[in-house]
Design an enzyme around this catalytic site. Structure first.
Site, PDB file in Angstrom:
ATOM      1  N   GLY A 181       0.807  -1.181   0.057  1.00 27.35           N
ATOM      2  CA  GLY A 181       0.012   0.036  -0.065  1.00 27.35           C
ATOM      3  C   GLY A 181       0.719   1.263  -0.026  1.00 27.35           C
ATOM      4  N   ASP A 182       2.092   1.114   0.432  1.00 25.80           N
ATOM      5  CA  ASP A 182       3.122   2.369   0.309  1.00 25.80           C
ATOM      6  C   ASP A 182       4.370   2.083   0.150  1.00 25.80           C
ATOM      7  OD1 ASP A 182       4.158   4.841   0.529  1.00 25.80           O
ATOM      8  OD2 ASP A 182       3.675   5.099   2.701  1.00 25.80           O
ATOM      9  N   TYR A 183       4.425   1.220  -1.049  1.00 26.52           N
ATOM     10  CA  TYR A 183       5.856   0.469  -1.284  1.00 26.52           C
ATOM     11  C   TYR A 183       6.772   1.418  -1.850  1.00 26.52           C
ATOM     12  CZ  TYR A 183       8.946  -3.422  -2.303  1.00 26.52           C
ATOM     13  OH  TYR A 183      10.003  -4.358  -2.340  1.00 26.52           O
ATOM     14  N   CYS A 184       7.424   1.930  -0.783  1.00 31.66           N
ATOM     15  CA  CYS A 184       8.495   2.897  -1.065  1.00 31.66           C
ATOM     16  C   CYS A 184      10.095   2.608  -0.474  1.00 31.66           C
ATOM     17  CB  CYS A 184       8.203   4.382  -0.603  1.00 31.66           C
ATOM     18  SG  CYS A 184       6.768   4.931  -1.616  1.00 31.66           S
TER      19      CYS A 184
END
Length: 258
Positions: A181-184
């Site tokens: 969901g927030d693959y950073c």
């Protein structure tokens, strides 16, 4: 990861949290306005997140789910009281993906980043308690389009043109994969390029794999200041698994949600 030594008033914290704070050094490592994050250097190295009531529930559920598969830190405590959420997790060994050591070898970083994403996407969605992330994001996007909102960094083109494209592509969206969901890069913790786990999982659940792929490509460009490592990332993940129309849809989905 930024760490500035600070103080926490132990008397205002929930009882389950206090033993971890006692006689510990506290460092502020917050990186967003959504939550205050503290690194606790005590008998147990841990991170404490503090946010408004209900904001960290999903993150606690997903962190426990990922931890059960060896892909996230253990949850040491989650409490919602006095209009605040408190989430305490163990500190993983290693550094995040934007640490100097990892950025010094960007090709290897991009390759590992792509390979590690496969570990998430291979998890069974049947066991994940957070369902329908795609449906939630589509609904939010529709609401924001109606009020003419978008993130101009992600959607630099004309909003009307982008919303028309979104309407044409939205039927392609899928919800069959566990996503971060927030693959950073700041949200992957590695020790000499060996995965320790993932953090900041509050936007995850069962959704479209291309949402993570979009953010993976975006963060490499943003944090490494070039697009030259995109192909390395895609090759490591699996070029044959990419639907370019769905990737474009997820760019728009990211741009029309907050």
């Amino acid at each position: 990861m930024k760490r500035t030594e600070t103080l926490l008033h132990i008397e205002i914290l929930p009882a389950i949290i206090k033993p971890f704070i006692h006689n510990a050094r506290i460092f502020d490592s917050s990186c967003s306005d959504a939550a205050h994050t503290y690194y606790i250097e005590g008998s147990v190295r841990s991170f404490l997140k503090v946010s408004s009531s209900g904001k960290l529930y999903r993150e606690s559920i997903l962190t426990e789910f990922f931890h059960s598969h060896g892909l996230a830190p253990a949850v040491l405590g989650y409490v919602s009281e006095n209009d605040h959420d408190y989430l305490l997790t163990e500190a993983l060994k290693g550094e995040d993906g934007i640490s100097g050591k990892h950025k010094e070898d960007p090709y290897r970083l991009a390759e590992e980043f792509g390979s590690c994403l496969k570990l998430i996407h291979n998890l069974s969605p049947l066991d994940c308690l957070i369902k329908n992330r795609t449906a939630e994001m589509l609904l939010e996007a529709e609401r924001n389009i109606a009020r003419q909102y978008c993130d101009s960094e992600l959607i630099p083109e004309n909003v009307e043109k982008a919303s028309k494209k979104f309407s044409e592509l939205k039927h392609l969206a899928q919800a069959d994969t566990v996503i971060h969901g927030d693959y950073c890069l700041p949200n992957i913790i590695m020790q000499d390029f060996s995965l320790s786990g993932f953090v900041d999982l509050g936007n995850g659940g069962v959704g479209d794999s291309h949402y993570d792929l979009f953010w993976g490509i975006w963060t490499l460009r943003y944090n490494l200041h070039t697009d030259k490592y995109k192909d390395t990332f895609i090759k490591a993940y699996g070029r044959d698994k990419i639907d370019w129309d769905r990737l474009e849809l997820c760019r728009l989905l990211a741009g029309f949600t907050e």
